[in-house]
Design a protein around this motif. Structure first.
Motif, PDB file in Angstrom:
ATOM      1  N   ASP A   1      13.610  17.601 -13.607  1.00 48.02           N
ATOM      2  CA  ASP A   1      12.603  16.700 -14.385  1.00 48.02           C
ATOM      3  C   ASP A   1      12.724  15.685 -15.795  1.00 48.02           C
ATOM      4  OD1 ASP A   1      10.014  17.093 -13.286  1.00 48.02           O
ATOM      5  OD2 ASP A   1       9.142  19.045 -14.027  1.00 48.02           O
ATOM      6  N   GLU A   2      14.072  15.815 -15.283  1.00 47.35           N
ATOM      7  CA  GLU A   2      15.299  14.951 -16.396  1.00 47.35           C
ATOM      8  C   GLU A   2      14.152  13.557 -15.956  1.00 47.35           C
ATOM      9  OE1 GLU A   2      15.803  14.790 -19.226  1.00 47.35           O
ATOM     10  OE2 GLU A   2      16.619  17.027 -18.951  1.00 47.35           O
ATOM     11  N   ARG A   3      14.224  12.205 -16.556  1.00 51.65           N
ATOM     12  CA  ARG A   3      13.988  10.830 -15.608  1.00 51.65           C
ATOM     13  C   ARG A   3      15.271   9.687 -16.223  1.00 51.65           C
ATOM     14  NH1 ARG A   3      10.466  13.327 -12.708  1.00 51.65           N
ATOM     15  NH2 ARG A   3       8.963  13.548 -13.330  1.00 51.65           N
TER      16      ARG A   3
ATOM     17  N   LYS B   1      19.345  10.945 -19.949  1.00 51.74           N
ATOM     18  CA  LYS B   1      19.512   9.370 -19.850  1.00 51.74           C
ATOM     19  C   LYS B   1      20.384   8.297 -18.642  1.00 51.74           C
ATOM     20  CE  LYS B   1      17.997   4.929 -21.132  1.00 51.74           C
ATOM     21  NZ  LYS B   1      18.266   3.657 -22.507  1.00 51.74           N
ATOM     22  N   GLY B   2      20.370   8.524 -17.429  1.00 49.55           N
ATOM     23  CA  GLY B   2      20.844   7.790 -16.502  1.00 49.55           C
ATOM     24  C   GLY B   2      21.991   8.129 -15.959  1.00 49.55           C
TER      25      GLY B   2
ATOM     26  N   ARG C   1       8.411   3.753  -9.680  1.00 46.69           N
ATOM     27  CA  ARG C   1       9.427   3.577 -10.280  1.00 46.69           C
ATOM     28  C   ARG C   1      10.861   3.693 -10.343  1.00 46.69           C
ATOM     29  NH1 ARG C   1       5.299   9.503  -9.879  1.00 46.69           N
ATOM     30  NH2 ARG C   1       3.767   8.133 -10.802  1.00 46.69           N
ATOM     31  N   SER C   2      11.183   3.237  -9.183  1.00 41.11           N
ATOM     32  CA  SER C   2      12.919   3.426  -9.224  1.00 41.11           C
ATOM     33  C   SER C   2      13.503   2.322 -10.712  1.00 41.11           C
ATOM     34  CB  SER C   2      12.573   2.272  -8.730  1.00 41.11           C
ATOM     35  OG  SER C   2      14.643   1.756  -8.573  1.00 41.11           O
ATOM     36  N   GLY C   3      14.161   3.138 -11.617  1.00 42.60           N
ATOM     37  CA  GLY C   3      14.546   2.618 -13.134  1.00 42.60           C
ATOM     38  C   GLY C   3      13.733   3.472 -14.114  1.00 42.60           C
TER      39      GLY C   3
ATOM     40  N   GLN D   1      19.651   3.182  -7.527  1.00 37.81           N
ATOM     41  CA  GLN D   1      20.901   3.503  -5.868  1.00 37.81           C
ATOM     42  C   GLN D   1      20.044   5.130  -5.437  1.00 37.81           C
ATOM     43  OE1 GLN D   1      24.362   4.652  -6.764  1.00 37.81           O
ATOM     44  NE2 GLN D   1      25.452   4.438  -5.023  1.00 37.81           N
ATOM     45  N   LEU D   2      19.306   5.459  -5.401  1.00 38.14           N
ATOM     46  CA  LEU D   2      19.478   6.653  -4.666  1.00 38.14           C
ATOM     47  C   LEU D   2      17.453   5.968  -4.442  1.00 38.14           C
ATOM     48  CD1 LEU D   2      19.462  10.194  -6.497  1.00 38.14           C
ATOM     49  CD2 LEU D   2      21.158   8.674  -4.107  1.00 38.14           C
ATOM     50  N   VAL D   3      16.818   5.044  -4.926  1.00 42.10           N
ATOM     51  CA  VAL D   3      15.841   5.178  -4.253  1.00 42.10           C
ATOM     52  C   VAL D   3      15.634   4.289  -3.267  1.00 42.10           C
ATOM     53  CG1 VAL D   3      13.876   3.341  -4.677  1.00 42.10           C
ATOM     54  CG2 VAL D   3      14.585   4.665  -6.220  1.00 42.10           C
ATOM     55  N   ARG D   4      17.496   3.038  -3.247  1.00 40.70           N
ATOM     56  CA  ARG D   4      17.474   1.867  -1.922  1.00 40.70           C
ATOM     57  C   ARG D   4      18.042   2.808  -1.023  1.00 40.70           C
ATOM     58  NH1 ARG D   4      19.187  -0.825  -6.681  1.00 40.70           N
ATOM     59  NH2 ARG D   4      21.142   0.373  -7.101  1.00 40.70           N
TER      60      ARG D   4
END
Length: 498
Positions: free
Chosen positions: A179-181, A192-193, A228-230, A236-239
């Motif tokens: 559940d980290e964003r 983060k990131g 919610r990308s970014g 990168q995983l969203v792409r």
């Protein structure tokens, strides 16, 4: 005379007792879906989705197995957080539990209208509007703390169980950080990131894709993922997920409409270690871990499953069962209540009389236990024993109202151990009943409902322990045991008439 287990053994001929870790975990993952209120097979579909994304990023081979089991077990701490949510809100059913997972909890001071409506529908549903409003206000003020508490409990416990199962620190940390964003707004550490472990980032996307597609369709899942990308998710995983979607390589066997057997087989085919068979001690450890998951579902039944297993194992030994049969009894007792994960905390934690519909849900849990365990081929006999722990010799039990001639010695042992547990444990509204009174109450059920030989063995076990100045086993209370209606006690879901 109780039947032998020969008939059960005939049903499992062809199995040599060997079993792989993936076969057990993939089957027991269905129990975790019950806790989450997710669409049946959520863990399996998440596993397929996550592993396909991992293949595109060329995940190192030494991390592939860790990701595989992290995806299957990411919700294993959910029963502990379900108990906590129930204490905070006042009752959450399975449908609400699933909906809660789709809400954006990263902005505690800007709740969405859908979040507010969901919380209002679940806050103390049996209370008046004033009481509900007061609790809602309190929850709103403490919401950020409560969310941190809920998620921290969930994933810390999940990571701990993975370590106990020997999955390794990489898998454990992936579960802890699901559940980290990406923008640092997540839990429990506000990472983060790329501070967030790669495996956790993959798990988060896989979880989102399945939960959202089940609720709103595959295209909606991809659209929301991109939105919610970014913020939530690694761009990168969203792409990669979007590319797999466009190439029609993402969703194979990942629709709730797909045959369950095909989805599970696809998951099993991914396991590079499937030929590595488990030792008996490893199977015991898995049973114990899932027993802990069950007991964490409600704060009323701490260590119930382990306690029933201890009592059942002692009875089996006292009756002279062969070591492998006594071991079977112990494992069945450990997992006898796994179907209880499908009963809402709003029912399990309710202290007042249940409605007919609520009782119906409670009465179904042994059948769910059997269905879960039957997914593991060598566990078929265990499934029968565990699923019969509330049956009685006179046919007054449930869920199938079986009679004495239908019940094996092993099933009778677990039933006696469960009743003993029901009477022995402390409850929030009463102290555990003393040993002599417990045995006196049980003696009145012999031989009409409970087996006389099993009860005699129980008496010999607890008496010898008492004579040795060792306290009788502190077994936790049964989810459904002796009725205290005539003793002035309340009647919550875990105490029905025998």
């Amino acid at each position: 005379m109780a039947q032998t287990s020969a008939a059960f053994r005939r049903n499992t001929q062809g199995f040599d007792g060997s079993i792989s870790l993936s076969e057990i975990i993939s089957a027991l993952s269905y129990a975790l879906d019950l806790t989450e209120g997710a669409v049946h097979g959520h863990a399996l579909r998440s596993c397929l989705l996550g592993m396909r994304i991992a293949e595109e990023v060329n995940l190192p081979s030494d991390q592939t197995s860790s990701l595989y089991f992290a995806l299957l077990l990411k919700d294993i701490g959910g029963s502990r957080s379900a108990s906590r949510v129930s204490q905070i809100i006042g009752g959450v059913d399975r449908a609400a539990s699933a909906a809660l997972n789709l809400e954006d909890w990263s902005k505690p001071h800007k709740p969405s209208l859908s979040t507010l409506k969901l919380l209002w529908s679940q806050v103390l549903p049996d209370a008046g509007r004033v009481v509900r409003a007061a609790r809602s206000l309190k929850n709103g003020v403490t919401r950020h703390h409560n969310t941190f508490d809920r998620i921290g409990i969930r994933y810390d416990r999940g990571a701990s169980i993975l370590n106990e199962l020997g999955m390794g620190p990489i898998a454990a940390e992936a579960v802890r950080s699901v559940d980290e964003r990406w923008d640092g707004s997540g839990y429990p550490d506000s990472l983060k990131g790329e501070q967030i472990p790669l495996l956790a980032r993959i798990c988060a996307i896989a979880q989102h894709l399945d939960l959202t597609s089940a609720a709103a369709g595959m295209q909606s899942a991809i659209d929301t993922l991109e939105e919610r990308s970014g913020t939530w998710f690694d761009p990168q995983l969203v792409r990669i997920a979007r590319s797999l979607h466009r190439r029609r390589e993402l969703w194979n066997n990942c629709s709730p409409a797909d045959a369950e057997q095909d989805t599970r087989q696809a998951v099993l085919d991914l396991d590079s270690g499937k030929r590595h068979q488990l030792e008996s001690s490893q199977i015991d450890r898995i049973c114990e871990a899932f027993a802990d998951v069950v007991d964490a579902k409600s704060h009323f039944t701490f260590r119930h499953s382990q306690g029933v297993a201890d009592a059942a194992f002692g009875i089996a030994q006292a009756m002279g069962l062969a070591p492998d049969r006594a071991q079977l009894v112990r494992r069945a007792a450990l997992l006898h209540d796994i179907g209880k994960l499908g009963v809402a905390n709003a029912i399990l934690d309710k202290k007042s009389q249940l409605s007919p519909e609520e009782w119906k849900a409670v009465y179904e849990h042994p059948r769910i236990t059997r269905r879960i365990l039957e997914r593991i081929a060598p566990f078929h006999e265990m499934a029968v024993i565990a699923g019969e722990h509330h049956e009685k010799l006179d046919g007054s039990g449930y869920p199938d109202h079986l009679k004495g001639s239908d019940l094996s010695v092993e099933s009778r042992i677990v039933a006696v151990a469960d009743v003993y547990a029901a009477l022995s444990e402390d409850r929030p509204y009463r102290a555990g009943i003393e040993l002599d009174e417990t045995l006196s109450i049980m003696s009145k059920l012999i031989p009409v409902q409970l087996d006389a030989d099993c009860f005699e063995a129980l008496v010999s076990v607890v008496s010898s322990e008492r004579d040795a100045t060792v306290p009788a086993p502190q077994v936790a209370g049964s989810s459904l045991g002796y009725s205290f209606k005539n003793r002035g006690f309340k009647n919550p879901a875990f105490e029905s008439a025998l």
